[in-house]
Design a protein around this motif. Sequence first.
Motif, PDB file in Angstrom:
ATOM      1  N   PHE A 194       0.837  -1.194   0.000  1.00 24.74           N
ATOM      2  CA  PHE A 194       0.000   0.000   0.000  1.00 24.74           C
ATOM      3  C   PHE A 194       0.873   1.246   0.000  1.00 24.74           C
ATOM      4  N   SER A 195       1.962   1.215  -0.755  1.00 27.14           N
ATOM      5  CA  SER A 195       2.891   2.327  -0.723  1.00 27.14           C
ATOM      6  C   SER A 195       2.269   3.612  -1.237  1.00 27.14           C
ATOM      7  N   GLU A 196       1.207   3.517  -2.083  1.00 32.81           N
ATOM      8  CA  GLU A 196       0.614   4.712  -2.649  1.00 32.81           C
ATOM      9  C   GLU A 196      -0.159   5.521  -1.624  1.00 32.81           C
ATOM     10  N   ARG A 197      -0.674   4.861  -0.579  1.00 28.26           N
ATOM     11  CA  ARG A 197      -1.469   5.554   0.414  1.00 28.26           C
ATOM     12  C   ARG A 197      -0.939   5.230   1.798  1.00 28.26           C
ATOM     13  N   ASP A 224      -9.733  11.325  -3.359  1.00 25.60           N
ATOM     14  CA  ASP A 224      -8.694  10.300  -3.244  1.00 25.60           C
ATOM     15  C   ASP A 224      -8.513   9.455  -4.494  1.00 25.60           C
ATOM     16  N   LEU A 225      -8.540  10.096  -5.657  1.00 23.35           N
ATOM     17  CA  LEU A 225      -8.283   9.376  -6.902  1.00 23.35           C
ATOM     18  C   LEU A 225      -7.064   9.912  -7.635  1.00 23.35           C
ATOM     19  N   PHE A 226      -6.198  10.612  -6.931  1.00 24.85           N
ATOM     20  CA  PHE A 226      -5.039  11.225  -7.585  1.00 24.85           C
ATOM     21  C   PHE A 226      -3.722  10.731  -6.993  1.00 24.85           C
ATOM     22  N   TYR A 227      -3.722   9.524  -6.458  1.00 19.85           N
ATOM     23  CA  TYR A 227      -2.543   9.012  -5.755  1.00 19.85           C
ATOM     24  C   TYR A 227      -1.572   8.287  -6.682  1.00 19.85           C
ATOM     25  N   GLU A 228      -1.972   7.984  -7.915  1.00 18.15           N
ATOM     26  CA  GLU A 228      -1.081   7.413  -8.919  1.00 18.15           C
ATOM     27  C   GLU A 228      -1.195   8.235 -10.197  1.00 18.15           C
ATOM     28  N   ARG A 229      -0.068   8.448 -10.868  1.00 17.60           N
ATOM     29  CA  ARG A 229      -0.081   9.334 -12.027  1.00 17.60           C
ATOM     30  C   ARG A 229      -1.010   8.848 -13.133  1.00 17.60           C
ATOM     31  N   ASP A 230      -0.962   7.555 -13.472  1.00 21.01           N
ATOM     32  CA  ASP A 230      -1.813   7.056 -14.557  1.00 21.01           C
ATOM     33  C   ASP A 230      -3.287   7.243 -14.217  1.00 21.01           C
ATOM     34  N   LEU A 231      -3.648   6.926 -12.993  1.00 22.39           N
ATOM     35  CA  LEU A 231      -5.030   7.106 -12.568  1.00 22.39           C
ATOM     36  C   LEU A 231      -5.409   8.579 -12.580  1.00 22.39           C
ATOM     37  N   ALA A 232      -4.531   9.416 -12.064  1.00 21.22           N
ATOM     38  CA  ALA A 232      -4.803  10.849 -12.037  1.00 21.22           C
ATOM     39  C   ALA A 232      -5.004  11.398 -13.444  1.00 21.22           C
ATOM     40  N   TRP A 270     -11.193   0.437   0.056  1.00 21.05           N
ATOM     41  CA  TRP A 270     -12.561   0.697   0.494  1.00 21.05           C
ATOM     42  C   TRP A 270     -12.773   0.443   1.980  1.00 21.05           C
ATOM     43  N   ALA A 271     -11.881  -0.299   2.604  1.00 27.03           N
ATOM     44  CA  ALA A 271     -12.052  -0.667   4.012  1.00 27.03           C
ATOM     45  C   ALA A 271     -11.614   0.436   4.971  1.00 27.03           C
ATOM     46  N   TYR A 272     -11.124   1.531   4.427  1.00 21.90           N
ATOM     47  CA  TYR A 272     -10.609   2.641   5.239  1.00 21.90           C
ATOM     48  C   TYR A 272     -11.226   3.941   4.748  1.00 21.90           C
ATOM     49  N   HIS A 273     -11.437   4.864   5.655  1.00 17.42           N
ATOM     50  CA  HIS A 273     -11.919   6.180   5.229  1.00 17.42           C
ATOM     51  C   HIS A 273     -10.707   7.098   5.088  1.00 17.42           C
ATOM     52  N   TRP A 274     -10.597   7.694   3.898  1.00 14.45           N
ATOM     53  CA  TRP A 274      -9.441   8.509   3.551  1.00 14.45           C
ATOM     54  C   TRP A 274      -9.767   9.994   3.703  1.00 14.45           C
ATOM     55  N   ALA A 275      -8.726  10.775   3.896  1.00 12.44           N
ATOM     56  CA  ALA A 275      -8.906  12.193   4.227  1.00 12.44           C
ATOM     57  C   ALA A 275      -9.659  12.957   3.147  1.00 12.44           C
ATOM     58  N   GLY A 276      -9.352  12.683   1.875  1.00 14.49           N
ATOM     59  CA  GLY A 276     -10.006  13.417   0.797  1.00 14.49           C
ATOM     60  C   GLY A 276     -11.503  13.176   0.759  1.00 14.49           C
ATOM     61  N   GLY A 277     -11.899  11.913   0.853  1.00 11.98           N
ATOM     62  CA  GLY A 277     -13.321  11.592   0.866  1.00 11.98           C
ATOM     63  C   GLY A 277     -14.024  12.149   2.089  1.00 11.98           C
ATOM     64  N   ALA A 297     -16.000   5.496  -5.721  1.00 13.73           N
ATOM     65  CA  ALA A 297     -16.719   5.704  -4.469  1.00 13.73           C
ATOM     66  C   ALA A 297     -16.115   4.997  -3.261  1.00 13.73           C
ATOM     67  N   GLY A 298     -15.417   3.896  -3.460  1.00 12.94           N
ATOM     68  CA  GLY A 298     -14.837   3.196  -2.323  1.00 12.94           C
ATOM     69  C   GLY A 298     -15.908   2.748  -1.339  1.00 12.94           C
ATOM     70  N   SER A 299     -15.784   3.179  -0.103  1.00  6.02           N
ATOM     71  CA  SER A 299     -16.743   2.810   0.947  1.00  6.02           C
ATOM     72  C   SER A 299     -18.099   3.468   0.767  1.00  6.02           C
ATOM     73  N   GLY A 300     -18.161   4.500  -0.081  1.00  6.17           N
ATOM     74  CA  GLY A 300     -19.410   5.210  -0.311  1.00  6.17           C
ATOM     75  C   GLY A 300     -19.599   6.433   0.544  1.00  6.17           C
TER      76      GLY A 300
END
Length: 203
Positions: free
Chosen positions: A3-6, A172-180, A78-85, A109-112
Motif C-alpha cells: 500500500f505504498s501509494e497511500r 482520493d483518486l489522484f494518488y497514482e499518475r496514470d489514474l490521475a 474501500w475498508a478505510y476512510h481517507w482524508a479526501g473523501g 466511491a470506495g466505501s461510499g
Amino acid sequence: MAFSERPGVAVSDCVADHCPAGARGSRPDPPGFIRANMRIAPVPTLPEIRLYTAHPASGLWRFAELDEDGSRPSPPYWAYHWAGGAALARHILDRPETVTGGRVLDLGAGSGIVGIAAAKAGAREVIAAEIDRYALAALGLNSALNDVEITAIGDDLTAGPPPPVNLVAVGDLFYERDLADRVTAFLDRCLAAIRLFSNEHRT
C-alpha cells in the motif's frame, strides 16, 4: 502488493504473501465477511455517518487471493476512510445546497462515504461508480447502514462521456499518475456539461 501509494495502512493485513499458511483459496463471500469481521464505527469528523471499518484483526488478506482469471484484485482501499473523501463528505453535509435536489456522481466511491453524505444532504439521486467488486459490496452495506439509497455502477466511467448528472464528486483518486491522468481527462470532458468539484488536483 503493498500500500505504498497511500499511507497509514498495515501492509501485513492486506497482502496475500503474508496470509497464514494453508489459508489461500478460501476467499470469503464479501457481504458476509464484512458483516462478520469489520467494525461499525462513526467516521472521525463525520458523526452523521457510520461505516464498516477495518481493524488489525479484520483478515483483509483473504480478499487478496488471485481472481478466477488469474488477476490480482485491487488492495482494499474501500475498508478505510481517507482524508479526501472525508473532507468532501464534510463539505457536502455542511453545505447541503451543494447537492439538494440534484443528481450526484461519486466517482471512485470506495466505501461510499461521499455518496452517503450527498444522499443525507438531500440529493435527488446518487450514483456511485466503483470498479472493485468488494468495494461495491461494502458500499451497499454502508448505504443500508446509513439508511440511504445509492445506485452503484461497477464500470470504469473515466473512458466514456460525461454522465447526465449535476455534480461529480471526486476524492482520493489522484494518488497514482496514470489514474490521475485518466480522472483528470474525464473531468475535463465534464466541465462543459456539469458542475464539478474535487478535493485535490495533483500533478
